[in-house]
Design an enzyme around this catalytic site. Structure first.
Site, PDB file in Angstrom:
ATOM      1  N   ASP A 422      39.603  40.449  35.173  1.00  0.00           N
ATOM      2  CA  ASP A 422      39.640  40.223  36.610  1.00  0.00           C
ATOM      3  C   ASP A 422      39.941  38.744  36.831  1.00  0.00           C
ATOM      4  OD1 ASP A 422      39.153  40.698  39.391  1.00  0.00           O
ATOM      5  OD2 ASP A 422      37.213  39.721  39.132  1.00  0.00           O
ATOM      6  N   THR A 424      38.972  36.656  39.953  1.00  0.00           N
ATOM      7  CA  THR A 424      37.904  35.917  40.620  1.00  0.00           C
ATOM      8  C   THR A 424      36.594  36.028  39.847  1.00  0.00           C
ATOM      9  OG1 THR A 424      38.930  36.383  42.749  1.00  0.00           O
ATOM     10  CG2 THR A 424      36.642  35.636  42.772  1.00  0.00           C
ATOM     11  N   ASP A 622      33.129  40.572  36.564  1.00  0.00           N
ATOM     12  CA  ASP A 622      31.811  40.060  36.958  1.00  0.00           C
ATOM     13  C   ASP A 622      31.279  40.670  38.250  1.00  0.00           C
ATOM     14  OD1 ASP A 622      33.574  38.836  38.755  1.00  0.00           O
ATOM     15  OD2 ASP A 622      32.261  37.103  38.988  1.00  0.00           O
TER      16      ASP A 622
END
Length: 734
Positions: A422, A424, A622
């Site tokens: 990912d 961000t 996350d």
């Protein structure tokens, strides 16, 4: 489990520190389990009914050393006393090989034989009792194991010799030389001592496999200073409860997870972040148990205690992973399941062949070689090969900030060829900042930002938080919002002081009948090519401008990508951001592929597609939106600075939230699996060579026989060599 995911109750500055009377800690029930058969569990020390190994505590605690040392002290005492008695037995038995002694009349006489009997009896009957008891229990429970073979070998040698002393008449004349039957007390005694030595070395080595957990446990202080009306008083850490107010003075370790309620200080958090620089902590800031306070002092409220703290969850995760079984263990289990019966059959065949073809005295040769086969073929090295490497490898990972959920994840990680990440919070800091405010159409900058910030304060999106924070930093007062609504992956809309405001993607605004966005899109392209995320704003039904937010790339990401490429991984970025911003980030980092504008369901589908193409996929993320994709990947990797949901879905958690940890995890996996294969190879090779040698395959060619004593030494050393090889993982470079 991560610091950012700890949920605290609202801070009430008016609440007075409350006193909590000490409560007797609940006695935690100790569970003992077998490192080879983790399904075996009981509430007291003992031996595994399946393999006979000493059970160990399921969870390492501060008092583990004392509990483990009881077994170690007992085995050590039996070894030294047994060795002291076995040495003269061995000297007496071997005296005839040395010319000065061999000419003495008592050598080989009744005095020497009875002395050997007297000395060997306590060695076998007392020092070797735990070994014989385990062997007998294995027969009774029908779980044949290494102690079955040891018990049969030692028992046969001792009982045969005892009968030769007490009832020599039962033996045929072919077994008597000079009216005496051969005795093998030295073999029985020395084998017992060698096996005890192996047990002592094994217990010592196994205790070191828990060193990583013990080091983590030592990070927590044993006591805490509890705030009370009459002054602070120390209480044991296990008596601290949620809501207690605790005083942390300079140099102290923070006792539990919580939040600062009074004063301020700086705290060294290298345990979590890896950064040695202290972090300022003011009222309302969160603190983590095990971190070290600096020169100031503060009062904190306990929010998480015991196993709920970050440190407690790390310890629990490491302990659970160390007890888990890797798929490769199935191979060893299948072999071990047929191994003991096969060895018994080999021993019987050895006995028959020597009785049929062997030289005189045939019975003596047959017994000695059959016993040697039983002793040398103990499968302990085979059984220890995998669990010892897993225990040490998982502990080594914990020391490096890589928490492995189970052994299966560790094994799968070795085969990963493609890493999906990912953007961000994984490649970037995950803390976007408002960098450009670009109103158009005559809108005032402050008014423009006030309206956008007021609307976004109702949104939970990270980009919204950046806009709100940017407005507050400029001293703007945000207004209340009515008729607020949010469209997933689109934008938000609402009314502020009678004005209709919208913030989001251009598609969202067009769906809301906003036209004339083309000039704004041209301006947005320039920001997106710089790696910024542009959000469009409309006020009262007209385009009003754009807001550009930047999420800086983590300082360690470039190095991490370089390390991962060096390990042969292809790196694919999946992000919900627009194509231009994603391409700018990918170009800067040198990623192999990019998929932009993708929703959570799309991430799962893309991971499935990669796996269908035959690639072994790991996914790193996350956020809550990453959890489905983490579960779909062969190995999910969660950043420790992310959400609890992501970490629960992942097989590996990086405590420091540092992408370099993925390279460490892969190196750890490869080193651990290589170590397991080495151990299995040694164990298989040892038995493949040892059994024929013990059976006497070299005798027809070289006249060489393998003494049961040598077989016993080889058996003990095989187990020690496997454990020693596993312990090398403690120093593997990650």
């Amino acid at each position: 489990m991560a610091i950012d995911s700890i949920r605290s109750t609202p801070l009430d500055d008016k609440a007075a520190p409350r006193s909590t009377a000490p409560v007797a800690p609940s006695a935690a029930k100790s569970i003992y389990t077998c490192p080879m058969h983790t399904e075996v569990q009981q509430d007291h020390p003992g031996n595994c009914p399946k393999c006979g190994m000493t059970l160990e505590l399921e969870t390492v605690t501060a008092g583990t050393d004392d509990e483990e040392s009881v077994e170690l002290r007992d085995m050590t005492r039996r070894f030294w006393i047994g060795a002291g008695l076995a040495l003269p037995v061995f000297v007496l038995a071997m005296a005839h090989l040395f010319p000065p002694l061999g000419r003495q009349p008592w050598v080989g006489g009744n005095v020497s034989r009875w002395m050997q009997f007297a000395l060997a009896t306590p060695v076998v009957g007392w020092a070797g009792w735990p070994l014989l008891h385990r062997g007998w229990r294995s027969v009774v429970t029908r779980h044949l194991n290494m102690f079955t073979l040891i018990g049969m070998g030692v028992g046969a040698a001792f009982v045969l010799s005892a009968m030769a002393m007490l009832a020599p008449g039962v033996f045929p004349d072919t077994m008597q030389h000079g009216g005496k039957v051969a005795i093998y007390f030295e073999s029985a005694a020395v084998i017992v001592v060698l096996v005890l030595l192996g047990q002592v070395l094994e217990l010592r080595a196994r205790s070191r496999t828990g060193s990583a957990i013990k080091a983590l446990l030592n990070l927590a202080p044993p006591t805490a200073r509890q705030v009370a009306p009459g002054g602070d008083h120390e209480v044991p850490l296990d008596q601290v409860k949620v809501g207690d107010w605790l005083h942390v003075v300079p140099g102290d370790k923070v006792p539990v997870d919580g939040v600062v309620v009074e004063e301020h200080s700086s705290v060294e958090e290298s345990m979590i972040t890896g950064e040695p620089l202290p972090v300022e902590k003011n009222v309302g800031d969160k603190v983590t148990g095990g971190t070290v306070n600096g020169t100031g002092s503060f009062v904190m409220r306990a929010d998480r205690v015991g196993n709920d703290t970050l440190l407690g969850q790390i310890v629990s995760m490491v302990a659970e992973a160390q007890r888990s079984r890797a798929p490769i263990q199935g191979l060893a289990d299948r072999v071990a399941g047929i191994f003991v019966p096969a060895v018994l059959a080999a021993s019987v065949i050895t006995f028959v062949v020597w009785m049929w073809l062997g030289p005189e005295p045939t019975l003596a040769h047959a017994i000695v070689n059959a016993v040697a086969v039983l002793i040398i073929a103990c499968p302990c090295a085979l059984g220890l090969a995998t669990p010892m490497s897993i225990m040490v490898g998982v502990g080594r990972g914990a020391q490096a900030g890589v928490l492995v959920k189970n052994a299966e994840a560790l094994e799968r990680l070795e085969k990963v060829t493609t890493l999906v990440v990912d953007k961000t919070g994984t490649l970037t800091d995950g803390k976007p900042k408002l960098v450009d405010v670009l109103p158009t159409g005559g809108f005032d900058t402050k008014e423009f930002l006030t309206l956008a910030g007021s609307l976004e304060q109702n949104s939970e999106h990270p980009l919204a938080a950046a806009i709100v924070q940017g407005a507050k930093e400029q001293g703007l007062v945000l207004a209340a919002v009515t008729d607020f609504r949010s469209v997933t992956a689109g934008g938000v809309a609402g009314a502020i002081s009678g004005r209709a405001v919208m913030v989001g993607k251009p598609e969202f605004l067009r769906n809301e009948k906003i036209t004339g966005l083309e000039p704004l899109e041209a301006s947005a392209v320039k920001r997106q090519e710089q790696g910024k995320t542009a959000m469009f704003v409309a006020i009262d039904g007209k385009p009003a401008g754009i807001l550009a937010v930047a999420d800086p790339i983590k300082s360690t990401t470039t190095e991490a990508i370089r390390d991962l490429h060096a390990l042969g991984l292809q790196i694919v970025m999946l992000t919900g951001d627009n194509r231009r911003t994603a391409d700018a980030v990918a170009k800067e980092l040198g990623l192999d592929a990019v998929v932009a504008g993708i929703e959570p369901a799309g991430k799962v589908a893309h991971v499935k597609t990669l796996r269908a193409e035959g690639k072994h996929v790991a996914m790193a993320g996350d956020g809550i939106n990453d959890a489905p994709a983490l579960s779909e990947a062969e190995v999910g990797i969660a950043m420790g600075t992310g959400t609890d949901v992501a970490m629960q879905s992942a097989g590996v958690t990086l405590v420091k939230g540092d992408l370099r940890g993925i390279a460490k995890a892969i190196r750890l996996s490869r080193a651990t699996m290589r170590n397991i294969r080495q151990n299995l190879f040694f164990a298989f090779l040892y038995n493949a060579l040892g059994i024929p040698l013990a059976a006497g395959v070299l005798y027809p060619f070289f006249g060489l026989l393998l003494s049961p004593i040598i077989a016993g030494a080889a058996m003990s050393l095989s187990s020690v060599s496997v454990i020693g090889n596993a312990l090398r993982l403690r120093k593997v470079a990650l």
